[in-house]
Each structure stands twice: as structure tokens, then as C-alpha cells.
Design an enzyme around this catalytic site. Structure first.
Site, PDB file in Angstrom:
ATOM      1  N   SER A 276       0.873  -1.287  -0.171  1.00 23.12           N
ATOM      2  CA  SER A 276      -0.054  -0.053  -0.040  1.00 23.12           C
ATOM      3  C   SER A 276       0.724   1.101  -0.133  1.00 23.12           C
ATOM      4  O   SER A 276       2.168   1.125   0.507  1.00 23.12           O
ATOM      5  CB  SER A 276      -0.841   0.025   1.155  1.00 23.12           C
ATOM      6  OG  SER A 276      -0.256   0.199   2.311  1.00 23.12           O
ATOM      7  N   LYS A 277       0.117   2.517  -0.449  1.00 20.05           N
ATOM      8  CA  LYS A 277       0.726   3.558  -0.504  1.00 20.05           C
ATOM      9  C   LYS A 277       1.383   4.037   0.698  1.00 20.05           C
ATOM     10  O   LYS A 277       2.308   4.983   0.889  1.00 20.05           O
ATOM     11  CB  LYS A 277      -0.105   4.659  -1.009  1.00 20.05           C
ATOM     12  CG  LYS A 277       0.403   5.232  -2.233  1.00 20.05           C
ATOM     13  CD  LYS A 277      -0.885   6.316  -2.467  1.00 20.05           C
ATOM     14  CE  LYS A 277      -0.816   7.096  -3.496  1.00 20.05           C
ATOM     15  NZ  LYS A 277      -2.155   7.775  -4.071  1.00 20.05           N
ATOM     16  N   ARG A 278       0.625   3.684   2.008  1.00 16.71           N
ATOM     17  CA  ARG A 278       1.056   4.112   3.393  1.00 16.71           C
ATOM     18  C   ARG A 278       2.491   3.450   3.581  1.00 16.71           C
ATOM     19  O   ARG A 278       3.224   4.153   4.517  1.00 16.71           O
ATOM     20  CB  ARG A 278      -0.080   3.514   4.334  1.00 16.71           C
ATOM     21  CG  ARG A 278      -0.938   4.798   4.756  1.00 16.71           C
ATOM     22  CD  ARG A 278      -1.983   4.181   5.556  1.00 16.71           C
ATOM     23  NE  ARG A 278      -2.810   3.297   5.011  1.00 16.71           N
ATOM     24  CZ  ARG A 278      -3.011   2.175   5.678  1.00 16.71           C
ATOM     25  NH1 ARG A 278      -2.492   1.671   6.647  1.00 16.71           N
ATOM     26  NH2 ARG A 278      -3.845   1.090   4.998  1.00 16.71           N
ATOM     27  N   GLY A 280       4.914   2.676   1.608  1.00 12.85           N
ATOM     28  CA  GLY A 280       6.174   3.287   0.740  1.00 12.85           C
ATOM     29  C   GLY A 280       5.474   3.590  -0.680  1.00 12.85           C
ATOM     30  O   GLY A 280       4.418   3.759  -0.804  1.00 12.85           O
TER      31      GLY A 280
END
Ligand code: GLU
Length: 508
Positions: A276-278, A280
Site C-alpha cells: 500500500s501507498k502508506r 512506501g
């Protein structure tokens, strides 16, 4: 195998995701390996998720990666064959569509989807639904409260007769078209990676095929297009696996041949949660910005779920090599961990292969963003000087963006405490004479190259390496850790090295 036709079908929602790059790469490799066609289709029917400029970005990213496609959307293309159809996109200025199966942009195919949805209604495989969003929301809430999976209750299928449907349509009542999923059946298919997949049709909702805004849903559009565009193999991420039974029902309802399916393993964070974006970066462009080379990114992404075989230890593969050895049957089922340490290692291998000239060209934009470089004097910005720095750093770099970061003393004045100069318990007089000796050795070197410097300094050090080399290294760098004093002196040059030794002597 007949000549396969495969596609990459991204939605223009902003940027190319690393998972998207893997899907594109595997499709490309599959086509190359099997002498097939790889095409690019834009799936832009979800207007709420559309991000301006993303089609151009996707084209650019595929071009950057070297994943050439045979048909689809382009910004520029060289057309050699006049039998190939070329149109300008009416919806995206500056985009052209090349190939005989177009348009390749779904928002330009709306009439087709309407026609096919109509056909399903006529055949009894789909039905009109006039339920208002409020009713559907209430239904969903009730089902969730009773711990049931939210599903449409077929109100419109059960309660409306043809006369009422016609009346509603005539008065332009807002409506959708839903797939009529058969009950009490098992829907089965053979996935090229996962083997046999079997799903109880009672768990499948009567999927909306046409939305009230006149746009198709992903399901209808992708099946219609995959059929009309002659797709033989649908290779896509595992997150689409739950959609596949719905697609199979659609193929069946139209009496169309069902393509082969291959669902690629999920990409996971090292803690095994979904990438997920969170945790990396997920956009390919961010990896480029952070100093990863294209070849390394492709190599790394190729290994996310695939390896040539048991017992094979090779990890470095060029795109050319991958084109020859890629085998979809060797893609794993288990989730693929996105391990940045491995990416760094692969990147370091590719950086090592660059010539100094190439390394300079690729690192220059990174130097130019760094304060230590911006503030440096002109003599430290010349190609000759930067190449010397790079020669020392080359073997140690795992990302282009790291250049100069651990050796800022090559560019700026140094600040340090006198005690840093001292090797172990050295007395001040010994420190002073050690640095004096360094100064005189360096001043007397006429041929300033790494070999001479190494030879002269090692000779001068004799068997007291620490007493001699540590103070010199500390005087040149002002750091606890750095490359060897020979390497540092070589980069700095005689004048600057002697100057730094004199400054160190001044501190004692
Ligand atoms: N448009 C879908 C996506 O954004 C494509 C899924 C598929 O390949 O069928 O990933």
C-alpha cells in the site's frame, strides 16, 4: 498455441503502479515469448476516478520501460503499413489510436456496450433495475446488520412486468442494467497459475452492467472488449480474481469463447500485508525519482512472482533475456513480497555495470538537487572532479540518489573537533609530526594518481598505519568514517589536501 493476443488495460487514475508495471511486463513477455500481439487499452469508464494527464503518463511510462506494444494508444507512432487503422482520439487531444480493433479507449465505445447490454436483456440474461440509491443503501444496511453479504434482492426482476418496464423507460426513469446470475450452479474455470477455480453462483451478486449515467461497468466493458479485440489470454492481478466468474457468465450469456485466465500473485509488504501507498512508494515514477535504474526496476518487477526455475540462482536478467526465458507456468501462486533491500541490491548490480561517463550522466540530476553541490565552488562541479568522486563511490552506490551523501567533504568545507584527528591515545606532539609527515609526503608527489598516492602513503606509514593514516584521513574528511585517505586525497587534489592538513595542524 494459436498466435496469442494479450492486453494491458489500465484505468487512467493517475500514474503507473508498480503492480501495473508487472502486469504490463508479464503480458509483454508472454506475447514476445509466444510470437503474439500485445496491445494497450484504456479503461476509463469510471469517470469519478479519472485523473487528467494519466493516459499520457501511462504511455510515457511504458515507453520508458521499453515495453513496446503492437496496437493501442500512442502519442506518436511510426506507421509502416497503410492497412492499419489510425484515428485521433476524440476524447484525448494529442492521443492517436493505432490498430484494427479500435477504438482502444472505452469512453469511445459507449454505443457498443449499450448494444450488447440490450442484447443480454433481450436474451433474458440481464434485466432493468429502477431501484433508487436510497433503497439499495437501506437494503445493504439491513443485510450487513444481519451479517449477510450485501446482495441485490432482485426486486425489479421479481416485481416488474414488461408493461411497467416500458413505461419507466419511456418516462426516462433512472435505471441500471443488471446481470441475471443463475442460481445453484458452480462456475468453474482453469486458471493458468492457480489451477481449477470453482465458485458457487449463489454467492455472486446480480452485478450492475450498465450504470445510470449510461456508462458500462468494468465487467461488461472488459468482456465486450476482450471478445471484440480478440484477447486470447487475460493476464492480470489477483485482485481481479473475484470478477472472473462474473466475466465467465457474461461470455456464456453471449455465447462467446472464454479466453484463458492467469491471475498474478498479490504484491505484499514485508509484513505480508497488501502493498500500500502508506508503507512506501507505489508509483513507478517515484522509484525513478529515488535513483533506481530502469533496468533494475524491470528486473526486480519481473521477479515479483516469477523465477526461471528450481535451483536457478541467477537474479540478474535483462529485458532481452526475459523475453526469451519468461514462462507463465512458472509464475507462483503465493503473494510476492516487495523487498526494497532486494531492489537496492539489484540496482547496485546495474550501477556497477555503468561506465563512469554513464554514471555521471545519470547522477548529474541528483547532484544538482543537493545543497552540498549547489553551494560548492565551481572547481568541484566540473565533469573531471565529479568523475573522480564517482570513481570512489561507484562500487558502494545502491541508488543514484545517494551520490555524495556520505562524502559531503568532497564538496564543502569541513568542521570537526581536534580530537577526531587523534589515533587512540596519541600525544599532541606525535599527532603534529604525523600530519607534518603527511603534508611533506603529499607535497612531494609530482604524479598525482591513485597508485602513486597509495604507494607513497603506505611506505610513509610503515608499520604504524593507524598513527599515520588516521590523522591524515580525519584531516581530509572531518569524519569518523570515509573512504581511504589515498582515495580522498586523490579526489581533492594536492592543493586542497595540503590545505586541509595545514588547517588540521592549526588546530593542535
Ligand atoms: N482496468 C483494470 C485495471 O485498472 C483492468 C483489469 C483487467 O485487466 O481486467 O487494472
Amino acid at each position: 498455441m494459436e498466435k496469442p493476443r494479450v492486453r494491458f488495460a489500465p484505468s487512467p487514475t493517475g500514474y503507473l503502479h508498480v503492480g501495473g508495471l508487472r502486469t504490463a511486463l508479464y503480458n509483454y513477455l508472454f506475447a514476445k515469448k509466444n510470437g503474439g500481439i500485445f496491445y494497450l487499452r484504456i479503461e476509463d469508464t469510471d469517470r469519478k476516478r479519472y485523473v487528467e494527464g494519466s493516459v499520457e503518463k501511462l504511455i510515457h511510462s511504458l515507453d520508458w520501460a521499453g515495453l513496446k506494444y503492437d496496437e493501442g494508444v500512442y502519442q506518436t507512432a511510426e506507421i509502416k503499413d497503410d492497412k492499419i487503422k489510425v484515428i485521433g482520439s476524440p476524447n484525448y487531444p494529442g492521443i492517436i489510436e493505432v490498430g484494427n480493433f479500435g477504438p482502444y479507449i472505452q469512453s469511445e465505445r459507449l454505443d457498443l456496450y449499450k448494444k450488447y447490454a440490450q442484447e443480454l436483456v433481450e436474451k433474458g440474461h440481464a434485466y432493468y433495475c429502477f431501484c433508487e440509491p436510497e433503497r439499495l443503501e437501506k437494503l445493504r444496511e439491513e443485510q450487513t446488520a444481519q451479517k449477510q453479504a450485501p446482495m441485490y434482492d432482485r426486486y425489479c426482476l421479481r416485481n416488474l412486468d414488461q408493461e411497467e418496464i416500458n413505461k419507466n423507460l419511456k418516462s426516462n426513469c433512472s435505471h441500471t442494467i443488471r446481470l441475471r446470475v443463475p442460481r445453484d450452479e458452480r462456475i468453474e474455470f482453469e486458471d493458468m497459475i492457480r489451477g481449477k477455480v470453482s465458485i458457487d453462483s449463489n454467492t455472486i451478486d446480480d452485478q450492475v452492467l450498465m450504470k445510470s449515467d449510461g456508462f458500462p461497468t468494468y465487467h461488461l466493458a472488459s468482456v465486450v472488449d476482450d471478445h471484440l479485440m480478440g484477447t486470447t489470454h487475460v493476464i492480470r492481478g489477483e485482485e481481479w480474481l473475484p470478477s472472473t466468474p462474473k466475466h465467465i457468465l457474461l461470455y456464456r450469456a453471449f455465447s462467446w469463447d472464454v479466453p484463458e485466465f492467469a491471475h498474478l500473485p498479490l504484491l505484499l509488504n514485508p509484513d505480508k500485508t497488501k502493498l500500500s501507498k502508506r508503507q512506501g512508494d507505489v508509483a513507478v515514477e517515484d522509484y525513478v525519482k529515488n535513483g533506481y535504474l530502469k533496468e533494475a526496476i524491470i528486473n526486480f518487477v519481473a521477479l515479483l512472482g516469477w523465477h526461471p526455475g528450481e535451483g536457478e540462482t541467477q537474479e540478474i536478467f535483462s529485458l532481452d533475456e526475459l523475453e526469451k526465458i519468461f514462462d507463465i507456468k512458472k509464475v507462483h501462486k503465493a503473494g510476492a513480497v516487495f523487498d526494497l533491500k532486494k531492489l537496492d541490491w539489484i540496482n547496485a548490480q546495474y550501477i556497477k555495470k555503468l561506465s563512469l561517463e554513464e554514471l555521471l550522466e545519470k547522477t548529474r540530476p541528483f547532484f544538482e538537487q543537493k545543497d552540498f553541490y549547489i553551494d560548492a565552488t565551481a572547481d568541484k562541479k566540473t565533469d573531471e572532479y565529479l568523475k573522480k568522486v564517482l570513481r570512489i563511490e561507484h562500487e558502494r552506490l545502491s541508488k543514484l540518489s545517494e551520490v555524495g551523501e556520505s562524502n559531503k567533504f568532497f564538496f564543502q568545507n569541513i568542521l570537526y573537533d581536534k580530537n577526531l584527528l587523534r589515533w587512540k591515545e596519541m600525544a599532541d606532539e606525535d599527532l603534529e609530526s604525523s600530519l607534518e609527515k603527511s603534508r611533506s609526503v603529499l607535497e612531494n608527489i609530482s604524479d598525482w594518481n591513485l597508485d602513486t598516492l597509495t604507494r607513497s602513503l603506505m611506505e610513509a606509514a610503515g608499520d604504524k598505519k593507524g598513527d599515520f593514516l588516521w590523522p591524515l584521513r580525519a584531516a581530509l574528511t572531518g569524519e569518523q568514517k570515509s573512504p581511504s585517505p589515498m582515495e580522498v586525497a586523490w579526489v581533492l587534489g594536492k592543493k586542497e589536501s595540503v590545505k586541509r592538513i595545514k588547517e588540521a595542524l592549526g588546530k593542535i
